[in-house]
Design a protein around this motif. Structure first.
Motif, PDB file in Angstrom:
ATOM      1  N   GLY B 108      47.575  42.240  42.020  1.00 60.50           N
ATOM      2  CA  GLY B 108      47.375  43.416  42.864  1.00 60.50           C
ATOM      3  C   GLY B 108      47.270  43.102  44.342  1.00 60.50           C
ATOM      4  O   GLY B 108      46.405  43.631  45.033  1.00 60.50           O
ATOM      5  N   ARG B 190      42.847  38.651  44.795  1.00 59.63           N
ATOM      6  CA  ARG B 190      42.806  39.526  43.637  1.00 59.63           C
ATOM      7  C   ARG B 190      42.328  40.925  44.029  1.00 59.63           C
ATOM      8  O   ARG B 190      41.444  41.057  44.883  1.00 59.63           O
ATOM      9  CB  ARG B 190      41.897  38.933  42.562  1.00 59.63           C
ATOM     10  CG  ARG B 190      42.569  37.850  41.733  1.00 59.63           C
ATOM     11  CD  ARG B 190      41.574  37.120  40.861  1.00 59.63           C
ATOM     12  NE  ARG B 190      40.684  36.292  41.650  1.00 59.63           N
ATOM     13  CZ  ARG B 190      39.370  36.398  41.631  1.00 59.63           C
ATOM     14  NH1 ARG B 190      38.786  37.311  40.864  1.00 59.63           N
ATOM     15  NH2 ARG B 190      38.627  35.611  42.381  1.00 59.63           N
ATOM     16  N   ALA B 191      42.902  41.932  43.387  1.00 58.92           N
ATOM     17  CA  ALA B 191      42.545  43.309  43.705  1.00 58.92           C
ATOM     18  C   ALA B 191      41.092  43.559  43.318  1.00 58.92           C
ATOM     19  O   ALA B 191      40.554  42.867  42.453  1.00 58.92           O
ATOM     20  CB  ALA B 191      43.460  44.267  42.942  1.00 58.92           C
ATOM     21  N   MET B 194      39.449  42.956  39.739  1.00 57.92           N
ATOM     22  CA  MET B 194      40.133  41.969  38.919  1.00 57.92           C
ATOM     23  C   MET B 194      39.385  40.638  38.990  1.00 57.92           C
ATOM     24  O   MET B 194      39.651  39.796  39.844  1.00 57.92           O
ATOM     25  CB  MET B 194      41.588  41.797  39.353  1.00 57.92           C
ATOM     26  CG  MET B 194      42.276  40.725  38.539  1.00 57.92           C
ATOM     27  SD  MET B 194      44.061  40.741  38.616  1.00 57.92           S
ATOM     28  CE  MET B 194      44.502  42.103  37.584  1.00 57.92           C
TER      29      MET B 194
END
Lengths: 205, 538
Positions: B108, B190-191, B194
């Motif tokens: 993401g 990382r989003a 996550m």
């Protein structure tokens, strides 16, 4: 859940660039690590020859260079603090001092190597090939490892030069000083490797 | 999942016009997807070059005696075949192409952590390739040492070893920087939501791979520099005449080059995991076990290099310890295979081409893995050491394993990368041909190796003739099928774009965005609120 993620609108992440630099330093240590393994194996195999060959090196010039590098590590560390405190002029002076010290190191190295080569001690010289296997390996390792280290000094010089220009024109500043910090980290690495090279070649008898 | 429900479409990364246009828009682009395609095309080019060399080697071995080339040409050919396939195709492998494309999307993010460094890595890759290429066509001829550059022969031969070794050093540098970039990306980009244990398993395998790239490559880098110094400056690190130790070279070389096998295979296993999960229409079985087994393989893989040197002169203790550690690698590898089969169990399996490719991978990889046990055990290794048995095992793992997984991944992510679909029928027929051809080529080599046929000779004794003929015929089937597979994919590239954001029903993030993705992947960074492989459909 995870607060440490930076917003993606801000493309600059100082933590990421610092992690990256540390990882890179890790690889540099492993690069020299291979050489340290080779050094230890051959020192173990040729103990007497390594002992005698090491006495040929000039401890004084090695010690001077050690002191020079230690001081330069200090000046580069101080330049980071100076920039964090917003003193641009002092930062530039300290960076210039670091660069100057690095140049002095290289000049010393030039004279040290020059003296060896003058005495016909260099890889592949007829004189060296007439000596024992331990001597050949010792001086081979000496030239290769200090040579590779000198290349790292030159790379560090180039990096600090870039940082100097960027501090001067303000791209690296009080709020955004990752590049200076990473340059400093790299410089400490170069210093650290020398701290291991110096005793291994000059001091252990 | 939020966002991405808009009806308008942004220009895709393929159409997007930045500061530069045309070819410059590609070779100066820092977009991870464009860099991934640069890698993909260059790797496929080198793969085809290596394939041609392999075909010529097999042709030479069609019958005893000299057929189309003499011993020196054959030595050069197996060296350059190895250099090309290993350093230019399978070590960058799935990580440089599919990893580059998928890491930011699957976690993401909009790009990798250091986009410029990413492009620089590709330039280093090309620079290394060019240096090797110059080495082949200049000086006193292509290297004839084998891709391993064993001292002292690599110090004595008159062929152009220096440039090849230096090229490999530059390629190593490229690999290190890619690994570094991936580690930082996975840690920092990382989003929201996550966590590490919500990442797709392909990302886990690339994470393990990146650490190997970072920690193992410098050692071989310095070793290659020492070989260059030995040849150019006459130092004698590995030359017994000057006190050097050739066995030390082998240690330093394999400290990298064994973990390098896991650089090749780990991303392959990761891609296979994604494919099996998607087409089994179930969540993955044993998520944490698969994730941890990737790290376990990366870790244990460091400690087994001695199994390449059972006959090189090591102590009995060292050989037994290395043998034991080698068997340990079988555990995490088997964990993966068992979890894949358990994932399929009671799944609603959809028999699409990528799934068949994954099945071919598992079958061939298992033969490769089990024959690896024969080589890992000291006593049997002494019997088959330096025979074509080793060559067969290596090709089952690296070509049949990593290589087939490369094509499996290509068939799986092709619609995502290009927004078009290839002919599934031709893809399946190509796979059948490849599967038959592959096994016909390499299976006989296991038997030949057991009968004692040594590797790396252009000639052999008459009793090996029948199986070698079979093997050569197999290589033709294999090459023909590969051409079918590649032409099928190239033709599809020209086809009309279709609506296929999610043709397979995948549940990882890349299937939630457009095909081909827009420049920044996500209009809005997604927030992850579900476990991996359970992302709600849009």
């Amino acid at each position: 859940m995870e607060q440490n993620h930076v917003a993606h609108t801000d493309h600059f992440d100082p933590v990421a660039s610092k992690i990256g630099m540390w990882l890179f330093i890790f690889t540099e240590i492993l690069l020299f690590g291979g050489l340290f393994i080779v050094y230890s194996v051959y020192r173990y195999n040729h103990q007497v020859e390594f002992h005698l060959a090491a006495e040929e090196l000039d401890v004084t010039i090695g010690l001077i260079n050690t002191i020079i590098l230690l001081i330069s590590s200090m000046t580069v560390a101080m330049s980071i603090t100076a920039l964090q405190l917003g003193n641009k002029k002092l930062t530039l002076i300290l960076l210039a001092a670091t660069i100057l010290l690095a140049l002095v190191f290289l000049v010393n190295k030039y004279f040290e190597w020059g003296a060896k080569i003058h005495h016909d001690i260099y890889p592949g010289s007829e004189f060296l090939l007439s000596l024992s296997k331990g001597d050949m390996l010792f001086f081979g390792l000496y030239f290769f490892m200090t040579g590779l280290h000198a290349l790292h000094i030159i790379a560090g010089l180039a990096l600090l030069g870039v940082v100097f220009v960027k501090v001067k024109n303000g791209t690296v500043n009080q709020n955004r000083y990752s590049l200076l910090e990473n340059g400093g980290l790299y410089w400490h690495l170069v210093d650290l490797i020398w701290i291991f090279l110096f005793p291994l070649f000059y001091l252990i008898h | 999942m939020t966002g991405n429900t808009s009806t308008h479409r942004l220009p895709s990364y393929l159409e997007y016009q930045g500061k530069y246009t045309g070819i410059l828009g590609w070779i100066l682009s820092t977009d991870h997807k464009r860099i991934a395609l640069l890698y993909l095309y260059s790797q496929l080019f080198f793969f085809l070059a290596g394939l041609v060399m392999g075909i010529f080697m097999k042709l030479e071995l069609i019958a005893p005696g000299q057929q189309i080339m003499g011993p020196q040409a054959y030595n050069a050919l197996f060296t350059v075949h190895g250099l090309t396939m290993i350093f230019l195709f399978i070590i960058p492998g799935l990580a440089a192409s599919f990893g580059n494309f998928m890491i930011p999307i699957m976690i993401g993010a909009k790009d990798v952590a250091f986009p410029k460094l990413n492009l620089f890595s590709w330039y280093l890759f090309i620079a290394g390739a060019v240096i090797i290429l110059i080495g082949i066509f200049s000086g006193d001829g292509p290297p004839d040492t084998g891709w391993t550059f064993y001292a002292p022969y690599s110090l004595k031969t008159n062929t152009n070893v220096v440039l090849s070794v230096f090229g490999a050093f530059v390629l190593g540098f490229s690999s290190i920087l890619t690994g570094l970039n991936f580690i930082v990306t996975i840690h920092r980009m990382r989003a929201p939501g996550m966590g590490f244990f919500r990442m797709p398993l392909f990302i886990w395998s690339l994470y393990g791979t990146a650490w190997i790239q970072l920690l193992a490559t410098p050692v071989v880098g310095i070793t290659f520099l020492m070989v260059v110094a030995d040849r150019m400056l006459d130092i004698g690190f590995f030359d017994p005449a000057k006190g050097g130790d050739p066995v030390l070279y082998q240690h330093l070389f394999w400290i990298y080059s064994h973990p390098a096998v896991y650089i090749m295979i780990l991303p392959a296993m990761g891609a296979i995991t994604e494919i099996i999960v998607t087409f089994s229409r179930r969540t993955v079985f044993g998520y944490k076990a698969i994730a941890m087994s990737s790290l376990a393989i990366a870790f244990v893989g460091y400690l087994v290099w001695g199994h390449h040197m059972f006959t090189s002169g090591m102590s009995e203790t060292a050989r037994l310890v290395f043998s034991f550690l080698t068997f340990l690698v079988a555990i995490p590898s088997a964990i993966k295979v068992f979890n894949w089969t358990a994932t399929m169990y009671k799944g609603s399996i959809s028999l699409e081409p990528p799934f068949w490719w994954a099945m071919a991978f598992i079958f061939i990889f298992m033969i490769g893995g089990l024959t690896g046990l024969i080589l890992g055990s000291v006593s049997t290794d002494v019997h088959v050491h330096d025979t074509v048995f080793v060559v067969a095992h290596f090709h089952y793992i690296v070509f049949g394993g990593a290589g087939i997984a490369f094509f499996a991944a290509l068939h799986y992510w092709y619609p995502k990368m290009f927004g078009k679909m290839y002919s599934k029928k031709i893809a399946n027929w190509g796979l059948i041909g490849l599967f038959v051809g592959f096994n016909t080529t390499y299976m006989p080599m296991f038997f030949l190796g057991f009968m004692g046929m040594p590797r790396r000779y252009y000639d052999y004794l008459p009793q090996f003739a029948d199986l070698n003929l079979l093997s050569t015929v197999g290589s033709w089937i294999m090459a023909a099928s590969l051409i079918v597979v590649i032409v099928n994919l190239l033709r599809a590239r020209k086809g009309t774009p279709e609506e296929m954001d999610d043709p397979w029903g995948g549940r990882t993030l890349e299937w939630k965005i457009e095909s081909p993705p827009s420049l920044e992947n996500f209009e809005e960074i997604p927030v992850i609120d579900s476990e991996p492989y359970e992302l709600k459909s849009k």
